[in-house]
Design an enzyme around this catalytic site. Structure first.
Site, PDB file in Angstrom:
ATOM      1  N   GLU A 107      40.306  42.962  38.601  1.00 21.27           N
ATOM      2  CA  GLU A 107      38.943  43.229  39.047  1.00 21.27           C
ATOM      3  C   GLU A 107      38.894  43.333  40.572  1.00 21.27           C
ATOM      4  O   GLU A 107      38.291  44.255  41.119  1.00 21.27           O
ATOM      5  CB  GLU A 107      38.039  42.095  38.556  1.00 21.27           C
ATOM      6  CG  GLU A 107      36.582  42.235  38.910  1.00 21.27           C
ATOM      7  CD  GLU A 107      35.777  41.040  38.447  1.00 21.27           C
ATOM      8  OE1 GLU A 107      34.537  41.154  38.421  1.00 21.27           O
ATOM      9  OE2 GLU A 107      36.362  39.981  38.126  1.00 21.27           O
ATOM     10  N   HIS A 108      39.508  42.361  41.247  1.00 23.35           N
ATOM     11  CA  HIS A 108      39.533  42.342  42.709  1.00 23.35           C
ATOM     12  C   HIS A 108      40.959  42.111  43.194  1.00 23.35           C
ATOM     13  O   HIS A 108      41.711  41.345  42.586  1.00 23.35           O
ATOM     14  CB  HIS A 108      38.699  41.185  43.287  1.00 23.35           C
ATOM     15  CG  HIS A 108      37.352  41.000  42.673  1.00 23.35           C
ATOM     16  ND1 HIS A 108      37.089  40.048  41.694  1.00 23.35           N
ATOM     17  CD2 HIS A 108      36.176  41.625  42.911  1.00 23.35           C
ATOM     18  CE1 HIS A 108      35.815  40.105  41.361  1.00 23.35           C
ATOM     19  NE2 HIS A 108      35.232  41.055  42.074  1.00 23.35           N
ATOM     20  N   HIS A 161      30.100  80.739  13.644  1.00 25.05           N
ATOM     21  CA  HIS A 161      30.323  80.805  15.086  1.00 25.05           C
ATOM     22  C   HIS A 161      30.695  82.247  15.486  1.00 25.05           C
ATOM     23  O   HIS A 161      30.155  82.802  16.452  1.00 25.05           O
ATOM     24  CB  HIS A 161      31.473  79.867  15.508  1.00 25.05           C
ATOM     25  CG  HIS A 161      31.082  78.441  15.654  1.00 25.05           C
ATOM     26  ND1 HIS A 161      30.693  77.659  14.589  1.00 25.05           N
ATOM     27  CD2 HIS A 161      31.048  77.634  16.748  1.00 25.05           C
ATOM     28  CE1 HIS A 161      30.436  76.444  15.020  1.00 25.05           C
ATOM     29  NE2 HIS A 161      30.644  76.393  16.335  1.00 25.05           N
ATOM     30  N   HIS A 180      33.908  30.677  38.757  1.00 22.69           N
ATOM     31  CA  HIS A 180      32.984  31.386  37.872  1.00 22.69           C
ATOM     32  C   HIS A 180      33.041  30.867  36.444  1.00 22.69           C
ATOM     33  O   HIS A 180      32.021  30.786  35.765  1.00 22.69           O
ATOM     34  CB  HIS A 180      33.314  32.885  37.842  1.00 22.69           C
ATOM     35  CG  HIS A 180      32.624  33.684  38.897  1.00 22.69           C
ATOM     36  ND1 HIS A 180      31.262  33.766  39.002  1.00 22.69           N
ATOM     37  CD2 HIS A 180      33.115  34.454  39.900  1.00 22.69           C
ATOM     38  CE1 HIS A 180      30.935  34.545  40.016  1.00 22.69           C
ATOM     39  NE2 HIS A 180      32.036  34.979  40.586  1.00 22.69           N
ATOM     40  N   GLN A 185      36.892  32.969  42.658  1.00 23.70           N
ATOM     41  CA  GLN A 185      36.762  33.516  41.309  1.00 23.70           C
ATOM     42  C   GLN A 185      36.986  32.454  40.240  1.00 23.70           C
ATOM     43  O   GLN A 185      36.356  32.480  39.185  1.00 23.70           O
ATOM     44  CB  GLN A 185      37.728  34.683  41.108  1.00 23.70           C
ATOM     45  CG  GLN A 185      37.454  35.860  42.016  1.00 23.70           C
ATOM     46  CD  GLN A 185      36.009  36.307  41.976  1.00 23.70           C
ATOM     47  OE1 GLN A 185      35.497  36.749  40.961  1.00 23.70           O
ATOM     48  NE2 GLN A 185      35.322  36.173  43.108  1.00 23.70           N
ATOM     49  N   ASP A 218      31.025  40.590  46.868  1.00 21.37           N
ATOM     50  CA  ASP A 218      30.094  40.060  45.872  1.00 21.37           C
ATOM     51  C   ASP A 218      28.644  40.146  46.328  1.00 21.37           C
ATOM     52  O   ASP A 218      27.734  40.153  45.497  1.00 21.37           O
ATOM     53  CB  ASP A 218      30.425  38.594  45.565  1.00 21.37           C
ATOM     54  CG  ASP A 218      31.498  38.463  44.499  1.00 21.37           C
ATOM     55  OD1 ASP A 218      31.790  39.459  43.816  1.00 21.37           O
ATOM     56  OD2 ASP A 218      32.039  37.352  44.343  1.00 21.37           O
TER      57      ASP A 218
END
Length: 432
Positions: A323-324, A416, A259, A256, A357
């Site tokens: 995230e992971h 109403h 990235h 990661q 992934d």
């Protein structure tokens, strides 16, 4: 890289400060994006083309901005056979996984005699943003387009920055059934999908990750168009005991970190010697990693090692809401089952996050920046919507009507109340 020890008196304060640090979102992005969106809204395709010249140094026209069917076919042909095979393998697994998510329509009559239910229908048009800055991402095409295809979306429009389109990206588009691809990236691509721009027709929802400019554009355009999420830099937490190979864990952390310099990789372990071995392995891998510059910056500025009892790891993971998260140990469910906040969980010593992934079948578009506290990853539910269905006859309305009138009058909404009251037994027009 920071080191934290669970036994330090100031651990909680230091850990919170670490989690609160801002990552990868320059303060001036939003103002720049606002100008781009207004220009595309006002001037359409001409603004999109102008921004292509300015930001991407590419000269395109309203006729050449679209990728042709011949180019898609050529991309497929130019993709190495082993990569084509992997794309087809991944697409099949993603399709199978997401097909299982399809919900059922429901219809029933309740005790009052009211017919109730819901039905699910796919969106008509979806835009898929595929990044093209740091690398080419055929997996992003598959993860976004295949679930949309499974959901039954009529039109899938893909946008990607107008540099050289990598063959593997085009091959993934062909595998996913995407035939509409536009050479446009950045905030102007999001604006074109939201407002429409010349030959680019507007869509109902935009999905797919992007840089800070893309995220800012999606934030501003929410409501004009649907969006999937506001993606931030990638994140991974690895919970590991000392029975692991340190080099394996180092590779997982770097998977990661590579990235983006703003990505975040965190190791939680109960063994200081093992932590040191992982840190050394990270240093050695960074010397030869092709993406080492970005990964080194990520590890230096946003990486962390937490020394804590493993029984404390579920609470720490929930605080991070990553995230992971990997649980690299025997019987990982003992701890993972206690985790509430995570985009995706990977169990055991031979289930690295990288599997998710690409080919596990689950989606890799996941909540970041602690959004896993309230949000799920991309799924078929992002491409379908639920419509409620209600049907009364005179008898069932006679039961529901008086309560409707009472509540409407209590809220000061006389129309109403009237709408219900005139339909009550004894007040129905003749012939009803």
């Amino acid at each position: 890289m920071r080191r934290f020890s669970f036994t330090d008196p100031d651990f909680q304060a230091a850990f919170k400060a670490f989690l609160d640090e801002r990552r990868g979102s320059p303060a001036d992005v939003d103002a720049a994006v606002a100008q781009v969106l207004e220009a595309v809204k006002t001037h359409g395709i001409e603004a999109v083309l102008d921004f292509g010249r300015k930001f991407d140094k590419v000269e395109l026209t309203a006729e050449t901005i679209r990728v042709t069917p011949e180019e898609i076919e050529q991309g497929w042909a130019d993709t190495p056979a082993d990569v084509r095979e992997a794309i087809a393998f991944a697409a099949a697994r993603i399709r199978a996984y997401h097909s299982r998510q399809r919900p059922a329509d429901q219809a029933w009559t309740d005790e009052a005699g009211v017919e109730l239910g819901w039905r699910w229908t796919p969106l008509e048009a979806v835009g898929v943003y595929v990044p093209g800055g740091r690398a080419a991402y055929p997996s992003t095409v598959l993860m976004n387009a295949v679930p949309a295809q499974v959901a039954g979306v009529d039109r899938i429009a893909m946008v990607t920055p107008p540099g050289k389109l990598q063959p593997a990206v085009l091959a993934a588009a062909k595998e996913a059934g995407v035939t509409e691809i536009w050479r446009v990236g950045g905030a102007q691509a999001v604006a074109a999908l939201a407002y429409g721009a010349g030959p680019i027709q507007p869509v109902d929802k935009i999905v797919g990750p992007g840089n800070a400019f893309v995220t800012a554009a999606k934030r501003r355009l929410y409501g004009v168009v649907g969006i999937d999420a506001l993606a931030g830099p990638s994140e991974i937490v690895v919970v590991a005991d000392n029975k692991n190979n340190p080099d394996w864990i180092a590779a997982d952390l770097l998977s990661q970190a590579e990235h983006d310099p703003a990505a975040q990789s965190i190791l939680i372990t109960d063994d200081e010697a093992f932590a040191g071995a992982v840190e050394q392995a990270v240093s050695e891998r960074l010397k030869t990693l092709a993406t080492g510059e970005d990964a080194a910056a990520s590890w230096r500025d946003h990486g962390a090692v937490i020394i804590a009892p493993l029984d404390e790891s579920p609470a720490l993971v929930d605080a991070i809401a990553p995230e992971h998260v990997e649980f690299a140990m025997d019987n990982p469910e003992r701890l993972s089952d206690r985790v509430r906040h995570a985009g995706a969980i990977f169990l055991g010593r031979v289930t690295p996050e990288a599997i998710g992934d690409y080919v596990a079948g689950s989606n890799h578009v996941l909540p970041t920046s602690r959004a896993a506290r309230f949000q799920s990853g991309l799924s078929i539910y992002d491409f379908i919507k639920r419509t409620s269905i209600v049907k009364c006859d005179a008898a069932s309305f006679g039961i529901l009507g008086p309560h409707t009138v009472a509540l409407a009058k209590a809220e000061g909404l006389p129309a109403h109340a009237l709408s219900a009251e005139i339909r009550l037994p004894g007040r129905l027009p003749s012939g009803v």
